[in-house]
Design an enzyme around this catalytic site. Structure first.
Site: not given
Ligand code: GAR
Length: 201
Positions: A14, A94, A110
């Site tokens: 998203s 990474i 994050h």
């Molecule tokens: C998001 O909330 C992002 O901040 C988190 O994963 C989710 C991805 O959602 N990232 C982390 O936790 C990184 N450490 P999405 O696939 O719907 O963008």
């Protein structure tokens, strides 16, 4: 020249979509030249197909070395002509050699107010569960540069929201995700527009 961004995602994508939408609406002046997906079948890939963005899958199993992941990532970034690598829920670390090859050009979002609730193990609902169990009254999201230490690179932007009485990890996650969708494109735009124009790969 317009900046070329490669987005990396592991889930629904998203945040990737919010970047695609911001480009369509001319709030983000960049081109997404590719998606890197960490497994087949994830939502981010469907979004890439709908938007006509080419994608690559970097399969990740415990048996594959960090060197192999690094060389795959580097060759994809080169082929896609990337100036920036933007992580959108990409759950793999990474490799250091990729960070060295793209200094200050890798950005992450994050779902907490870093430096709180960051680092290894803090991803997805784990983050929000820890925030609620820790009795925090505020949480939010952070856009930051990626360095060799998980979730510790320079903070570019943050948005705070209140943790509500009765919040569950899921309800808190959903409210923060909405904020991520506004914060990420704006922070990426602000960062790339002030970045030296002479980067090349
Ligand atoms: C998001 O909330 C992002 O901040 C988190 O994963 C989710 C991805 O959602 N990232 C982390 O936790 C990184 N450490 P999405 O696939 O719907 O963008």
């Amino acid at each position: 020249m317009i900046a070329k961004i490669v987005v990396a995602a592991s889930g629904s994508g998203s945040n990737f979509q919010s970047l695609i939408d911001a480009i369509d609406e001319k709030r983000l002046h960049a081109e997404i030249s590719g998606l890197i997906a960490s497994k087949p079948g994830i939502g981010a890939i469907s979004r890439a197909i709908s938007a006509g963005i080419p994608y690559d899958i970097v399969p990740t199993t415990a048996r594959r070395s960090s060197e192999l992941l690094a060389s795959e990532l580097l060759s994809i970034l080169k082929i896609r002509g990337a100036n920036f690598l933007v992580l959108a829920g990409f759950l793999l670390k990474i490799p250091d050699s990729v960070i060295k090859a793209y200094p200050n050009q890798i950005i992450n979002i994050h779902p907490s107010l870093l430096p709180k609730f960051g680092g290894k193990g803090y991803y997805g609902l784990n983050v929000h569960r820890a925030v609620i169990e820790g009795g925090e009254t505020e949480s939010g999201c952070t856009v930051h540069l990626v360095n060799e230490h998980y979730d510790e690179g320079r903070i570019l932007a943050q948005k705070k929201i209140s943790v509500l009485k009765g919040d569950l990890p899921e309800t808190l996650a959903a409210r923060i995700l909405k904020e991520e969708h506004k914060l990420y494109p704006a922070a990426v735009q602000q960062y790339i527009e002030q970045f030296p124009k002479n980067i090349k790969h």
